[in-house]
Design a protein around this motif. Sequence first.
Motif, PDB file in Angstrom:
ATOM      1  N   VAL A 111       0.856  -1.193   0.000  1.00  7.68           N
ATOM      2  CA  VAL A 111       0.000   0.000   0.000  1.00  7.68           C
ATOM      3  C   VAL A 111       0.889   1.239   0.000  1.00  7.68           C
ATOM      4  O   VAL A 111       2.009   1.221   0.514  1.00  7.68           O
ATOM      5  CB  VAL A 111      -0.940   0.014   1.219  1.00  7.68           C
ATOM      6  CG1 VAL A 111      -1.942  -1.116   1.130  1.00  7.68           C
ATOM      7  CG2 VAL A 111      -0.157  -0.075   2.527  1.00  7.68           C
ATOM      8  N   PHE A 112       0.372   2.317  -0.600  1.00 16.05           N
ATOM      9  CA  PHE A 112       1.151   3.544  -0.729  1.00 16.05           C
ATOM     10  C   PHE A 112       0.453   4.704  -0.040  1.00 16.05           C
ATOM     11  O   PHE A 112      -0.774   4.840  -0.090  1.00 16.05           O
ATOM     12  CB  PHE A 112       1.375   3.885  -2.205  1.00 16.05           C
ATOM     13  CG  PHE A 112       2.392   3.014  -2.886  1.00 16.05           C
ATOM     14  CD1 PHE A 112       3.750   3.316  -2.822  1.00 16.05           C
ATOM     15  CD2 PHE A 112       1.997   1.885  -3.586  1.00 16.05           C
ATOM     16  CE1 PHE A 112       4.690   2.516  -3.438  1.00 16.05           C
ATOM     17  CE2 PHE A 112       2.929   1.073  -4.206  1.00 16.05           C
ATOM     18  CZ  PHE A 112       4.281   1.393  -4.133  1.00 16.05           C
ATOM     19  N   ASP A 113       1.248   5.536   0.604  1.00 14.28           N
ATOM     20  CA  ASP A 113       0.827   6.834   1.109  1.00 14.28           C
ATOM     21  C   ASP A 113       1.661   7.856   0.349  1.00 14.28           C
ATOM     22  O   ASP A 113       2.809   8.128   0.726  1.00 14.28           O
ATOM     23  CB  ASP A 113       1.084   6.960   2.615  1.00 14.28           C
ATOM     24  CG  ASP A 113       0.320   5.907   3.420  1.00 14.28           C
ATOM     25  OD1 ASP A 113      -0.882   5.763   3.179  1.00 14.28           O
ATOM     26  OD2 ASP A 113       0.944   5.246   4.268  1.00 14.28           O
ATOM     27  N   GLY A 114       1.126   8.358  -0.743  1.00 17.92           N
ATOM     28  CA  GLY A 114       1.919   9.227  -1.597  1.00 17.92           C
ATOM     29  C   GLY A 114       3.051   8.431  -2.228  1.00 17.92           C
ATOM     30  O   GLY A 114       2.819   7.405  -2.871  1.00 17.92           O
ATOM     31  N   ASP A 115       4.285   8.868  -2.019  1.00 26.89           N
ATOM     32  CA  ASP A 115       5.437   8.188  -2.599  1.00 26.89           C
ATOM     33  C   ASP A 115       6.009   7.104  -1.695  1.00 26.89           C
ATOM     34  O   ASP A 115       6.984   6.447  -2.061  1.00 26.89           O
ATOM     35  CB  ASP A 115       6.543   9.212  -2.908  1.00 26.89           C
ATOM     36  CG  ASP A 115       6.214  10.061  -4.120  1.00 26.89           C
ATOM     37  OD1 ASP A 115       5.436   9.584  -4.979  1.00 26.89           O
ATOM     38  OD2 ASP A 115       6.724  11.186  -4.212  1.00 26.89           O
ATOM     39  N   GLU A 116       5.444   6.909  -0.513  1.00 26.34           N
ATOM     40  CA  GLU A 116       5.951   5.912   0.422  1.00 26.34           C
ATOM     41  C   GLU A 116       5.115   4.637   0.368  1.00 26.34           C
ATOM     42  O   GLU A 116       3.885   4.687   0.417  1.00 26.34           O
ATOM     43  CB  GLU A 116       5.955   6.447   1.852  1.00 26.34           C
ATOM     44  CG  GLU A 116       7.070   7.431   2.149  1.00 26.34           C
ATOM     45  CD  GLU A 116       7.239   7.664   3.630  1.00 26.34           C
ATOM     46  OE1 GLU A 116       8.323   8.113   4.040  1.00 26.34           O
ATOM     47  OE2 GLU A 116       6.282   7.390   4.393  1.00 26.34           O
ATOM     48  N   GLY A 117       5.815   3.510   0.265  1.00 21.15           N
ATOM     49  CA  GLY A 117       5.133   2.223   0.217  1.00 21.15           C
ATOM     50  C   GLY A 117       5.449   1.378   1.445  1.00 21.15           C
ATOM     51  O   GLY A 117       6.509   1.510   2.058  1.00 21.15           O
ATOM     52  N   ARG A 118       4.520   0.521   1.804  1.00 20.76           N
ATOM     53  CA  ARG A 118       4.720  -0.393   2.928  1.00 20.76           C
ATOM     54  C   ARG A 118       3.828  -1.601   2.696  1.00 20.76           C
ATOM     55  O   ARG A 118       2.984  -1.611   1.791  1.00 20.76           O
ATOM     56  CB  ARG A 118       4.366   0.284   4.261  1.00 20.76           C
ATOM     57  CG  ARG A 118       2.967   0.869   4.294  1.00 20.76           C
ATOM     58  CD  ARG A 118       2.705   1.723   5.533  1.00 20.76           C
ATOM     59  NE  ARG A 118       1.437   2.418   5.423  1.00 20.76           N
ATOM     60  CZ  ARG A 118       0.250   1.887   5.664  1.00 20.76           C
ATOM     61  NH1 ARG A 118       0.186   0.616   6.059  1.00 20.76           N
ATOM     62  NH2 ARG A 118      -0.861   2.577   5.535  1.00 20.76           N
ATOM     63  N   LEU A 119       4.011  -2.619   3.530  1.00 14.84           N
ATOM     64  CA  LEU A 119       3.206  -3.825   3.429  1.00 14.84           C
ATOM     65  C   LEU A 119       2.112  -3.772   4.477  1.00 14.84           C
ATOM     66  O   LEU A 119       2.360  -3.427   5.637  1.00 14.84           O
ATOM     67  CB  LEU A 119       4.092  -5.056   3.655  1.00 14.84           C
ATOM     68  CG  LEU A 119       3.610  -6.403   3.111  1.00 14.84           C
ATOM     69  CD1 LEU A 119       3.410  -6.337   1.596  1.00 14.84           C
ATOM     70  CD2 LEU A 119       4.609  -7.492   3.462  1.00 14.84           C
ATOM     71  N   SER A 120       0.890  -4.090   4.069  1.00 17.05           N
ATOM     72  CA  SER A 120      -0.215  -4.090   5.022  1.00 17.05           C
ATOM     73  C   SER A 120       0.036  -5.132   6.105  1.00 17.05           C
ATOM     74  O   SER A 120       0.790  -6.095   5.916  1.00 17.05           O
ATOM     75  CB  SER A 120      -1.541  -4.406   4.313  1.00 17.05           C
ATOM     76  OG  SER A 120      -1.574  -5.770   3.914  1.00 17.05           O
ATOM     77  N   GLU A 121      -0.621  -4.954   7.250  1.00 20.53           N
ATOM     78  CA  GLU A 121      -0.400  -5.888   8.352  1.00 20.53           C
ATOM     79  C   GLU A 121      -0.836  -7.302   7.978  1.00 20.53           C
ATOM     80  O   GLU A 121      -0.134  -8.284   8.287  1.00 20.53           O
ATOM     81  CB  GLU A 121      -1.147  -5.430   9.610  1.00 20.53           C
ATOM     82  CG  GLU A 121      -0.842  -6.289  10.827  1.00 20.53           C
ATOM     83  CD  GLU A 121      -1.393  -5.709  12.111  1.00 20.53           C
ATOM     84  OE1 GLU A 121      -1.044  -6.222  13.191  1.00 20.53           O
ATOM     85  OE2 GLU A 121      -2.177  -4.731  12.050  1.00 20.53           O
ATOM     86  N   PRO A 130       9.155   2.307   5.723  1.00 19.77           N
ATOM     87  CA  PRO A 130       8.549   2.547   4.413  1.00 19.77           C
ATOM     88  C   PRO A 130       9.615   2.794   3.347  1.00 19.77           C
ATOM     89  O   PRO A 130      10.690   3.327   3.639  1.00 19.77           O
ATOM     90  CB  PRO A 130       7.700   3.800   4.646  1.00 19.77           C
ATOM     91  CG  PRO A 130       7.458   3.833   6.114  1.00 19.77           C
ATOM     92  CD  PRO A 130       8.704   3.279   6.733  1.00 19.77           C
ATOM     93  N   PHE A 131       9.322   2.407   2.123  1.00 18.72           N
ATOM     94  CA  PHE A 131      10.259   2.638   1.022  1.00 18.72           C
ATOM     95  C   PHE A 131       9.682   3.684   0.079  1.00 18.72           C
ATOM     96  O   PHE A 131       8.472   3.929   0.039  1.00 18.72           O
ATOM     97  CB  PHE A 131      10.535   1.332   0.259  1.00 18.72           C
ATOM     98  CG  PHE A 131       9.350   0.787  -0.500  1.00 18.72           C
ATOM     99  CD1 PHE A 131       9.117   1.142  -1.816  1.00 18.72           C
ATOM    100  CD2 PHE A 131       8.462  -0.098   0.112  1.00 18.72           C
ATOM    101  CE1 PHE A 131       8.021   0.643  -2.521  1.00 18.72           C
ATOM    102  CE2 PHE A 131       7.362  -0.612  -0.579  1.00 18.72           C
ATOM    103  CZ  PHE A 131       7.140  -0.238  -1.892  1.00 18.72           C
ATOM    104  N   HIS A 132      10.557   4.328  -0.673  1.00 15.94           N
ATOM    105  CA  HIS A 132      10.142   5.321  -1.656  1.00 15.94           C
ATOM    106  C   HIS A 132       9.952   4.667  -3.021  1.00 15.94           C
ATOM    107  O   HIS A 132      10.709   3.770  -3.398  1.00 15.94           O
ATOM    108  CB  HIS A 132      11.194   6.432  -1.760  1.00 15.94           C
ATOM    109  CG  HIS A 132      11.274   7.295  -0.535  1.00 15.94           C
ATOM    110  ND1 HIS A 132      11.622   8.623  -0.582  1.00 15.94           N
ATOM    111  CD2 HIS A 132      11.047   7.017   0.778  1.00 15.94           C
ATOM    112  CE1 HIS A 132      11.613   9.132   0.639  1.00 15.94           C
ATOM    113  NE2 HIS A 132      11.278   8.172   1.476  1.00 15.94           N
ATOM    114  N   LYS A 133       8.963   5.129  -3.758  1.00 17.44           N
ATOM    115  CA  LYS A 133       8.704   4.566  -5.090  1.00 17.44           C
ATOM    116  C   LYS A 133       9.947   4.609  -5.971  1.00 17.44           C
ATOM    117  O   LYS A 133      10.188   3.698  -6.772  1.00 17.44           O
ATOM    118  CB  LYS A 133       7.567   5.337  -5.774  1.00 17.44           C
ATOM    119  CG  LYS A 133       6.180   4.985  -5.270  1.00 17.44           C
ATOM    120  CD  LYS A 133       5.123   5.740  -6.076  1.00 17.44           C
ATOM    121  CE  LYS A 133       3.704   5.371  -5.620  1.00 17.44           C
ATOM    122  NZ  LYS A 133       2.686   6.131  -6.381  1.00 17.44           N
TER     123      LYS A 133
END
Length: 259
Positions: free
Chosen positions: A148-158, A183-186
Amino acid sequence: MAMNRRTFSIAALAGAASTFISGGALRAASAPVSARNVVLAHGLFADGSCWLDVIARLQAAGMNCTAVQNPLTTLPEAAASVNRVLDRQDGPTVLVAHSFAGMVITETGIHKSVSSLVYVAARAPDAGEDYTALAKTYPAPPASAGVVFDGDEGRLSEDAFLRDFAADLPESRARTLYAVQEPFHKALLTGKTVNAAWRSKPSFYAVSTDDRTINPDLQRFMARRMGARTIELKASHVSLISHPDEISRLILEAAGRAI
């Protein structure tokens, strides 16, 4: 679990949970150079603490260990973070990666201090290769649907983290790891390696056979292509946490200290 060198040695001698597979001749040498330094790089959905169980075992075996805090911003910045740590090493060094960090050690493993490379369920592209295109030639792993992404930051859902990333860990441990994921950047995902260090350095690979984050057959292909000394573990993507004894033994072998 309390450990010392003797208990680790006994565990290493008794360990038979993994099977070594010949992936071809080791690159550059029939046996790795003896090393006492280990530099460990983490991938997506994690931070340097994911290596703690392995570090404890390596330290008990007399190794000098450093976990890199990968910024997960761009590939050049991630590579720079590893190179800074490599510059501080005082001799031959085993460079280890989990997951996405395989991109990083493939790029930085040409460093003069690096004596061998260890890939733990990790990406291992060739120089200039489009890893995303390579991965698409295999069935998509379930975890990819959980990003999932919040703007340019991505992470894995729980849910995806527990089910697809760390499925073979106790739920309480997996939730702790989820809480510290970085979180990682796109922009990180668009990078391509310029170097392919595995073409000139002895390489080792731990395949996770129950991996739902990187397709196990893709892992086998990359290990075979690099001619890596390969083990297969019945493990999720985080074999470094669920199987720290086996991963530590592989790193010790890469350091020329196989027991």
